[in-house]
Design a protein around this motif. Structure first.
Motif, PDB file in Angstrom:
ATOM      1  N   TYR A  24      52.388 -60.992 -12.646  1.00  0.00           N
ATOM      2  CA  TYR A  24      51.561 -61.195 -13.836  1.00  0.00           C
ATOM      3  C   TYR A  24      51.166 -62.672 -13.969  1.00  0.00           C
ATOM      4  N   LEU A  48      55.301 -52.585 -16.312  1.00  0.00           N
ATOM      5  CA  LEU A  48      53.935 -53.097 -16.270  1.00  0.00           C
ATOM      6  C   LEU A  48      53.044 -52.443 -17.301  1.00  0.00           C
ATOM      7  N   TYR A  78      45.946 -55.414 -15.246  1.00  0.00           N
ATOM      8  CA  TYR A  78      45.561 -56.566 -16.056  1.00  0.00           C
ATOM      9  C   TYR A  78      44.465 -57.268 -15.259  1.00  0.00           C
ATOM     10  N   PRO A 221      54.855 -57.376 -19.412  1.00  0.00           N
ATOM     11  CA  PRO A 221      55.531 -58.517 -18.785  1.00  0.00           C
ATOM     12  C   PRO A 221      56.053 -59.472 -19.856  1.00  0.00           C
TER      13      PRO A 221
END
Ligand SMILES: Nc1ncnc2c1ncn2[C@@H]1O[C@H](COP(=O)(O)OP(=O)(O)OP(=O)(O)O)[C@@H](O)[C@H]1O
Ligand SMILES: [Mg+2]
Length: 249
Positions: A24, A48, A78, A221
């Motif tokens: 991340y 996640l 993401y 995260p």
């Protein structure tokens, strides 16, 4: 494209937590990142994006070469972070790899991604198998979380000797203390002078923290969930070190 792995033959030491947090952080620093959950138990999915994460696909399609690895990727979980979730068929990885002895199948699978991906993060299961041997051979660096106990240090020595014996380049193994609990005397003693017990330990200590435990419940995260925690700061320091290791930045 650089490839890093989080690996330890010991279970429950913080591999997946570190893999997810580092992937991340990488994506947040404009590094196009792919996180591949190689553990059939599939814990990375929970950290996640919560339990409802899209399912992984059967490995057989990937290994018989009929589908390229790109078909297994979930884009942009993401921004800048792609993800290959685990599937229970990953249990058969070893059998397939045995049939293809001599080739680093993992390397061949990842090669087509090299143009669009800057960093691959492999989250490994806690086993010493043909799959993890291929990971150790292939990765540019392997980060090894160690809970500060004697047993853990013993398993580190075994892993280091194994890597030396196989000529994987023992220097690519990067041990760091994980789940360190300052309330425990032994933990305090071991983390006070890691260089007494480890060759070239990272100057990173990830503390035992309830915020990390909550990652699984919240499906986020640490940088999203608890950016001000000591553990989040530990992972940021680790990511800075990884960038220096990989790109000599
Ligand atoms: N720094 C930490 N502080 C507190 N709990 C942690 C920490 N790191 C991990 N945990 C918790 O410990 C458990 C194991 O963590 P994790 O899944 O990251 O370990 P692992 O090494 O990947 O395990 P496995 O070998 O099963 O893949 C999880 O419940 C996680 O929430
Ligand atoms: Mg794990």
């Amino acid at each position: 494209m650089r490839i890093i792995a989080f690996y330890s033959p010991k279970g429950g030491v913080g591999k997946t937590a570190a893999a997810v947090n580092i992937a991340y952080l990488a994506s947040q620093s404009q590094c196009k990142t792919l996180l591949w959950d190689l553990d059939p138990q599939g814990a990375a999915s929970f950290y996640l994006a919560g339990a409802e994460i899209v399912k992984g696909k059967k490995l057989s399609k990937l290994l018989d070469g009929k589908s390229p690895v790109a078909k297994f990727i979930h884009d942009d979980v993401y921004p800048n972070l792609d993800f290959i979730p685990a599937h229970s068929s990953f249990r058969n990885f070893d059998i397939k790899l045995d049939q293809d002895a001599g080739n680093n199948v993992l390397r061949q699978m990842l090669a087509p991604l090299s143009e669009e991906t800057s960093l691959v993060v492999l989250d490994c299961p806690p086993t010493l198998s043909r799959l993890t041997e291929q990971v150790l051979a292939l990765a540019d660096a392997v980060y090894v979380p160690l809970v500060p106990t004697w047993l853990s240090l013993n398993s580190w020595t075994q892993l280091r000797d194994f890597a030396k014996g196989k000529k994987f380049g023992a220097k690519k193994l990067k041990p760091f203390f994980s789940m360190a609990d300052r309330r425990k005397r032994l933990h305090r003693e071991l983390i006070a002078s890691p260089e007494d017990y480890l060759e070239q330990p990272l100057d990173i200590i990830i503390p035992y923290a309830s915020a990390v435990e909550r990652m699984g419940e919240e499906g986020q995260p640490l940088e999203v969930l608890a950016p001000n925690s000591v553990a989040a700061a530990g992972f940021r320091k680790m990511w800075a070190g990884i960038q220096r290791d990989l790109w000599k930045r």
